[in-house]
Design a protein around this motif. Sequence first.
Motif, PDB file in Angstrom:
ATOM      1  N   ILE A  65      66.711  12.886  34.529  1.00 28.47           N
ATOM      2  CA  ILE A  65      67.035  13.840  33.466  1.00 28.47           C
ATOM      3  C   ILE A  65      68.541  13.935  33.204  1.00 28.47           C
ATOM      4  CG2 ILE A  65      66.868  16.282  32.770  1.00 28.47           C
ATOM      5  CD1 ILE A  65      64.278  14.779  32.501  1.00 28.47           C
ATOM      6  N   PHE A  68      69.088  12.252  29.961  1.00 28.85           N
ATOM      7  CA  PHE A  68      67.987  12.550  29.052  1.00 28.85           C
ATOM      8  C   PHE A  68      68.241  11.960  27.668  1.00 28.85           C
ATOM      9  CE2 PHE A  68      65.697  15.373  26.080  1.00 28.85           C
ATOM     10  CZ  PHE A  68      64.404  15.203  26.572  1.00 28.85           C
ATOM     11  N   LYS A  72      65.567   9.532  25.719  1.00 28.60           N
ATOM     12  CA  LYS A  72      65.057   9.825  24.379  1.00 28.60           C
ATOM     13  C   LYS A  72      65.352   8.672  23.419  1.00 28.60           C
ATOM     14  CE  LYS A  72      64.881  13.452  20.864  1.00 28.60           C
ATOM     15  NZ  LYS A  72      64.890  12.499  19.738  1.00 28.60           N
ATOM     16  N   THR A  91      60.771  13.225  38.033  1.00 27.94           N
ATOM     17  CA  THR A  91      61.971  14.050  37.971  1.00 27.94           C
ATOM     18  C   THR A  91      61.949  15.070  39.097  1.00 27.94           C
ATOM     19  OG1 THR A  91      63.149  15.723  36.658  1.00 27.94           O
ATOM     20  CG2 THR A  91      60.794  15.525  36.274  1.00 27.94           C
ATOM     21  N   ILE A  96      65.282  20.641  33.970  1.00 27.88           N
ATOM     22  CA  ILE A  96      64.401  20.754  32.804  1.00 27.88           C
ATOM     23  C   ILE A  96      64.742  22.002  31.989  1.00 27.88           C
ATOM     24  CG2 ILE A  96      61.999  21.019  32.042  1.00 27.88           C
ATOM     25  CD1 ILE A  96      62.536  18.309  33.234  1.00 27.88           C
ATOM     26  N   LEU A 104      59.314  15.357  26.458  1.00 32.20           N
ATOM     27  CA  LEU A 104      58.577  15.179  27.711  1.00 32.20           C
ATOM     28  C   LEU A 104      57.063  15.091  27.501  1.00 32.20           C
ATOM     29  CD1 LEU A 104      60.598  17.585  30.046  1.00 32.20           C
ATOM     30  CD2 LEU A 104      60.722  15.094  29.944  1.00 32.20           C
ATOM     31  N   LEU A 110      53.854  11.845  33.918  1.00 29.76           N
ATOM     32  CA  LEU A 110      55.067  12.579  34.273  1.00 29.76           C
ATOM     33  C   LEU A 110      54.852  13.215  35.643  1.00 29.76           C
ATOM     34  CD1 LEU A 110      57.865  13.520  33.250  1.00 29.76           C
ATOM     35  CD2 LEU A 110      56.733  15.534  32.282  1.00 29.76           C
ATOM     36  N   LEU A 144      56.446  23.118  32.726  1.00 29.63           N
ATOM     37  CA  LEU A 144      55.884  21.814  32.360  1.00 29.63           C
ATOM     38  C   LEU A 144      54.361  21.851  32.328  1.00 29.63           C
ATOM     39  CD1 LEU A 144      58.216  19.419  34.380  1.00 29.63           C
ATOM     40  CD2 LEU A 144      58.066  19.594  31.893  1.00 29.63           C
TER      41      LEU A 144
END
Length: 341
Positions: A65, A68, A72, A91, A96, A104, A110, A144
């Motif tokens: 991350i 990030f 992306k 991660t 986050i 995500l 994940l 998440l």
Amino acid sequence: MKKAAFTIFVTTKCNLSCKYCYEKDFHKIDMSADVAKKTVAFIKEKIKEQGLTDILVRFHGGETIIRFDIIKYIMDELDDKSCRTLFSMTTNATLITEEMIPTLVRFDALSVSIDGREEEHDKNRVGIDGKGTYSKVYNNAMLLLKHFPNLTARMTITPATYSKVYDNFRSIVELGFKKIDADLDFTSDNWTNEMMAEYLEELKKIANFIKSKEQSGISIESSLIESAAIKAKNSACEGGISSFTITPDGKIYPCTAAAFKEEFLLGTVETGITNDQVLKKIEAVGKKRNDHCEGCARYDYCMVTRCKIFNYAYTGDFYMPKPIMCANEHIKVSMGKYLLN
């Protein structure tokens, strides 16, 4: 159907200082925007060159991350309908934010690194300041799970936590995780036969716990008890052919076990694969049998007889596995028999 996998180290930096981390000695570097652009070009060229229909892109760190923005960018650039692309990432979940959620949720797999109850988690997963990270991981894992119900918990089991695996497993399930992957800390030299015997009993408790959950309509997936039963017979190593690991400086290696080891350097994302000698070496090593493993009933299914670079990374010998890896394979077989009975 033609497949390939690309593991991309977007950084080797991390905001934590986990006690069992095997990457502490890596040179700390981030992937630049220029290398990311060339990485995308390399992957697209492989798709075209090999006529790939499916690719898996795994983002790796350090703590992924941290970059990030690079993640992306690569995801957006590889969003090509001509080839089915799956994305995966692990991660530590400490960085986050709500703003990351739209990206995500695009991941097909994940994982969050969490080792169980707060006390056990904080024995190893600590920040640079030496303080535990459980509370931060817990809060972000809850965030998440709201958006990614299939979120995986990734446990690392050490000589300090193996005797509490069942309790830690249950605590993760109670948080709302339905999928839990785990493995032993292979970097440690402190494992004993007595520990492994006790560890097996912990796994049996987990198997019974999962069975009781199934009877109440709740399905829990875990590699801890399922891996032996579903393991297919070994195939030849595809490192450098359909499997590529790319480091933040744009160098290409056959797999993560070979990453940052110059003797396995295949090329760069700018030049492509230029070192055929490495591919020939991998092929030759793969064809030779492991003398140390002859006679083992697990030979044709074991990780250490297929992934010989993994052996080399830990023992300096392609054909000499680390004892804990052998012990772990036999644990898997014992669990497979236990499940059948």
